[in-house]
Design an enzyme around this catalytic site. Structure first.
Site, short mmCIF file in Angstrom:
data_model
loop_
_atom_site.label_atom_id
_atom_site.label_comp_id
_atom_site.label_asym_id
_atom_site.label_seq_id
_atom_site.Cartn_x
_atom_site.Cartn_y
_atom_site.Cartn_z
N SER A 53 4.14 1.06 2.69
CA SER A 53 3.09 1.61 3.32
C SER A 53 2.81 1.56 4.80
O SER A 53 2.30 2.18 5.48
CB SER A 53 1.88 0.98 2.77
OG SER A 53 1.42 -0.28 2.96
N TYR B 75 -2.33 1.01 1.62
CA TYR B 75 -2.47 1.53 0.10
C TYR B 75 -3.25 0.67 -0.75
O TYR B 75 -3.91 1.09 -1.92
CB TYR B 75 -0.85 1.31 -0.54
CG TYR B 75 -0.07 2.32 -0.21
CD1 TYR B 75 -0.21 3.34 0.93
CD2 TYR B 75 1.17 2.72 -0.73
CE1 TYR B 75 0.70 4.32 1.14
CE2 TYR B 75 1.96 3.58 -0.64
CZ TYR B 75 1.71 4.39 0.59
OH TYR B 75 2.57 5.42 0.84
N GLY B 76 -3.59 -0.66 -0.22
CA GLY B 76 -4.30 -1.60 -0.81
C GLY B 76 -5.79 -1.12 -0.92
O GLY B 76 -6.32 -1.83 -1.78
N ASN C 24 4.18 -4.49 -2.88
CA ASN C 24 3.88 -5.12 -4.19
C ASN C 24 2.93 -3.92 -4.62
O ASN C 24 3.03 -3.66 -5.81
CB ASN C 24 3.10 -6.19 -3.81
CG ASN C 24 3.89 -7.29 -3.69
OD1 ASN C 24 4.43 -8.11 -4.33
ND2 ASN C 24 4.21 -7.56 -2.29
N THR C 25 1.86 -3.44 -4.01
CA THR C 25 0.92 -2.44 -4.34
C THR C 25 1.29 -1.28 -4.99
O THR C 25 1.11 -0.70 -6.01
CB THR C 25 0.16 -2.10 -3.10
OG1 THR C 25 -0.42 -3.04 -2.37
CG2 THR C 25 -1.16 -1.39 -3.56
N GLU D 139 -0.87 -4.29 10.94
CA GLU D 139 -0.51 -2.90 11.50
C GLU D 139 -0.54 -2.64 12.93
O GLU D 139 0.16 -2.14 13.58
CB GLU D 139 -1.05 -1.79 10.64
CG GLU D 139 -0.63 -1.63 9.27
CD GLU D 139 0.72 -1.00 8.97
OE1 GLU D 139 1.08 -0.09 9.59
OE2 GLU D 139 1.56 -1.83 8.47
N THR E 128 3.91 -7.84 1.03
CA THR E 128 5.01 -7.84 2.02
C THR E 128 4.50 -8.04 3.43
O THR E 128 5.48 -8.60 4.30
CB THR E 128 5.87 -6.82 1.76
OG1 THR E 128 5.21 -5.48 2.02
CG2 THR E 128 6.63 -7.01 0.19
#
Ligand code: DGL
Length: 270
Positions: free
Chosen positions: A11, A42-43, A74-75, A151, A184
């Site tokens: 993401s 995304y989480g 992971n998400t 980010e 990640t």
């Protein structure tokens, strides 16, 4: 085909922690990294969105000629890997929080798990937890807000430390000796975590295991790059190539050939 790139998707910037391990293990493979930073995190998005968007960006990677995909998120793996494997005809390697190695390594048998809210809410994660019933006590904590800070390039500032303090202190108080980095993005916080907890928590990150699994899959499918092939890597962002390039330099010490790409949802997903 063997010298076609491996698509690595996240993401945002987190998948760079997986790319780092893939690059180290497979020096002849060409990599195409895609950061969907425009739609990050995304989480904290609706689960249906995560599934549909993951499929859309993976179709884009396939259209770029990738021979295999690593879902370095992971998400996205939790919510979409099943659909991807049904729809796309190439080897797909997903990631999941390293609960099993953490339970095996823990001496206190109390394991902290830091992951996104969506990972912790997913049915796949519930099955993973159930499969380890009795192996350890898992203290699951959503790392809300951490991905957005990473980010922006903040991996050790006061805001990061404040959140880590709030998330990790209760785990230590409950006797945890091991911490699963179940997103990640979080390996980039390893130094900040170390500075805070010293060796009281062993950190479990699955990046190198993913790289080894990718190596095995390429071998099984006869897709490994030719020995001596010179890799040609591409880094793509749906938001800002210059930022991706700056972050790849800061986090991986790589001078990335980066581009901004447009992969717009149609019909709109968000
Ligand atoms: N890096 C992603 C993961 O491993 C999640 C980041 C996000 O919330 O978008 O779960």
């Amino acid at each position: 085909m063997n010298n076609a790139p491996i698509g690595i998707f996240d993401s945002g910037l987190g998948g760079l922690s997986v790319l780092r391990e893939v690059r180290a293990l497979l020096p002849h493979e060409s990599l195409l990294y895609l950061a969907d930073s425009k739609y990050n995190p995304y989480g904290e998005k609706p689960e249906r969105f995560v599934e549909a968007r993951t499929l859309q960006v993976c179709e884009w990677l396939v259209a770029q000629g990738c021979k295999a995909l690593v879902i370095a998120c992971n998400t996205a793996t939790m919510h979409a890997v099943h659909t991807l494997r049904e729809r796309l005809a190439l080897p797909i390697i997903g990631v999941e929080p390293g609960l099993k190695p953490a339970a095996a390594a823990s001496r206190s048998k109390v394991v902290g798990v830091l992951a996104t809210g969506n990972t912790l809410k997913s049915a796949k994660f519930a099955r993973l937890l159930a499969s380890l019933d009795g192996e350890s006590r898992f203290l699951c904590q959503a790392g809300s807000g951490l991905v957005a800070l990473i980010e922006e390039g903040d991996v050790a500032g006061p805001a990061v430390r404040e959140k880590l303090e709030a998330y990790l202190t209760p785990m230590l108080a409950a006797g945890a000796d091991t911490l699963v980095l179940g997103c990640t993005h979080y390996p980039f916080l390893a130094q900040a975590i170390r500075g805070m907890v010293g060796d009281r928590l062993a950190l479990v990150d699955t990046g190198s295991a993913i790289a080894r699994q990718l190596q095995r899959k390429l071998g099984e499918h006869g897709l490994a790059a030719d020995a001596g092939a010179v890799p040609c890597d591409r880094y793509a962002s749906t938001k800002d190539a210059a930022h991706l390039r700056t972050m790849a330099a800061a986090l991986l010490h790589v001078d990335a050939c980066a581009e901004t790409v447009s992969i717009e949802p149609s019909p709109p997903l968000a």
